[in-house]
Scaffold this active site. Structure first.
Site, mmCIF file in Angstrom:
data_model
loop_
_atom_site.group_PDB
_atom_site.id
_atom_site.type_symbol
_atom_site.label_atom_id
_atom_site.label_comp_id
_atom_site.label_asym_id
_atom_site.label_seq_id
_atom_site.Cartn_x
_atom_site.Cartn_y
_atom_site.Cartn_z
ATOM 1 C CG HIS A 109 -64.042 46.355 37.941
ATOM 2 N ND1 HIS A 109 -63.646 45.809 39.138
ATOM 3 C CD2 HIS A 109 -63.095 47.280 37.620
ATOM 4 C CE1 HIS A 109 -62.508 46.375 39.531
ATOM 5 N NE2 HIS A 109 -62.163 47.270 38.622
ATOM 6 C CG HIS A 145 -59.736 42.816 42.081
ATOM 7 N ND1 HIS A 145 -58.603 42.410 41.417
ATOM 8 C CD2 HIS A 145 -60.153 43.934 41.431
ATOM 9 C CE1 HIS A 145 -58.336 43.235 40.428
ATOM 10 N NE2 HIS A 145 -59.252 44.174 40.415
#
Length: 295
Positions: free
Chosen positions: A44, A90
């Site tokens: 991420h 996401h």
């Protein structure tokens, strides 16, 4: 706590990364240091498996004001205007907890846009699911669509377009790409490069709880039939507080109150503080005994 290779793996790092950390420090990291590496070296935050491909994309041009390296990209819209935009995935959070995973994805890119000085005006998305007849697809689709639309609606920013694909290759993990677009003036762009000596660092946002813990390190994980056990790693969104934060930032940006500003996402204080300090080549100290907490 004694840090071992197994503990490092439990934090989302692999054997090679743990060895590199030990070699760099010339010792075994303590648990706090391991947590920092875990937060910063995950998919991420570091894009460690995808940046080799992202670097192939064009990032420069006559109208490009800001390319990679900041909270969002910026292009010249003519006259005195600029368009600020951000798209981000996401995937893992949305597969684990579809509604909150997708909703907080929208919240994150909105912060990326308005921390650059822009007011978000529209959201888009590109979402990819497994086969329509797969056991998880219906629930994932329903949660993701509601999460994306719901968060934007609560803040007052419409979702104006997107695309949805279904393919069995996504049965094991979906793709949820959220995008936001904002407008600002070219002389009112804000950056995350910290500068100055003895300047206060102010963190503003909603209250935090146990939700979202290890949210960043989870991004490097592989899923199995126990994926639902990772639900606590997905943060619970708070669009109403983010709306207040948006308006507060817009007010502060009218004068010279802000030297630098950085969105704080899944990696929390670790990522945002390190990024601001590194860009400005300054040192930042955070002391738990000197933190002031305001309601």
């Amino acid at each position: 706590m004694l840090v071992t290779e197994k503990v490092a793996i439990d934090h989302g790092l692999n054997k090679e990364e743990f060895k590199k950390i030990c070699d760099s420090l010339k010792r075994i990291p303590n648990i706090t240091e391991l947590g920092i590496f875990s937060a910063m070296w995950n998919e991420h935050c570091s894009y460690k498996s995808s940046k080799i491909h992202l670097r192939k994309l064009p990032t420069k041009g006559k109208v490009v004001i800001q390319g990679p390296g900041e909270n969002a990209g910026i292009v010249d819209a003519g006259d005195k205007d600029a368009i600020v935009f951000k798209i981000e995935s996401h995937n893992h959070p949305s597969f684990i907890e579809p509604y909150q995973g997708a909703a907080t994805g929208v919240g994150g890119i909105l912060r990326d846009v308005f921390t650059m000085g822009a007011r978000p005006i529209a959201n888009l998305n590109s979402i990819h699911f497994g086969s329509p007849d797969h056991s998880k697809t219906k629930n994932l689709l329903d949660g993701v669509v509601k999460g994306i639309g719901g968060y934007g609606n609560c803040i007052g920013i419409p979702t104006i377009g997107g695309e949805t694909h279904f393919d069995e290759s996504y049965n094991g993990n979906i793709l949820v790409n959220a995008m936001s677009i904002g407008l600002t003036k070219k002389d009112k762009i804000f950056y995350s490069k910290a500068s100055g000596i003895n300047k206060p660092v102010i963190y503003v946002g909603s209250k935090t709880g146990r939700d979202g813990i290890h949210g960043a390190s989870m991004a490097s994980a592989k899923f199995d039939d126990k994926a639902e056990e990772k639900k606590p790693t997905v943060q619970v969104g708070d669009p109403f507080t983010e709306k207040l934060l948006l308006e507060a930032c817009q007010e502060l940006m009218k004068d010279d109150s802000i030297i630098a500003i950085q969105d704080m996402g899944a990696a929390g204080l670790t990522s945002s503080s390190v990024e601001m300090a590194a860009k400005g080549q300054v040192k930042q100290e955070i002391s738990a005994t000197q933190l002031l907490i305001f309601e």
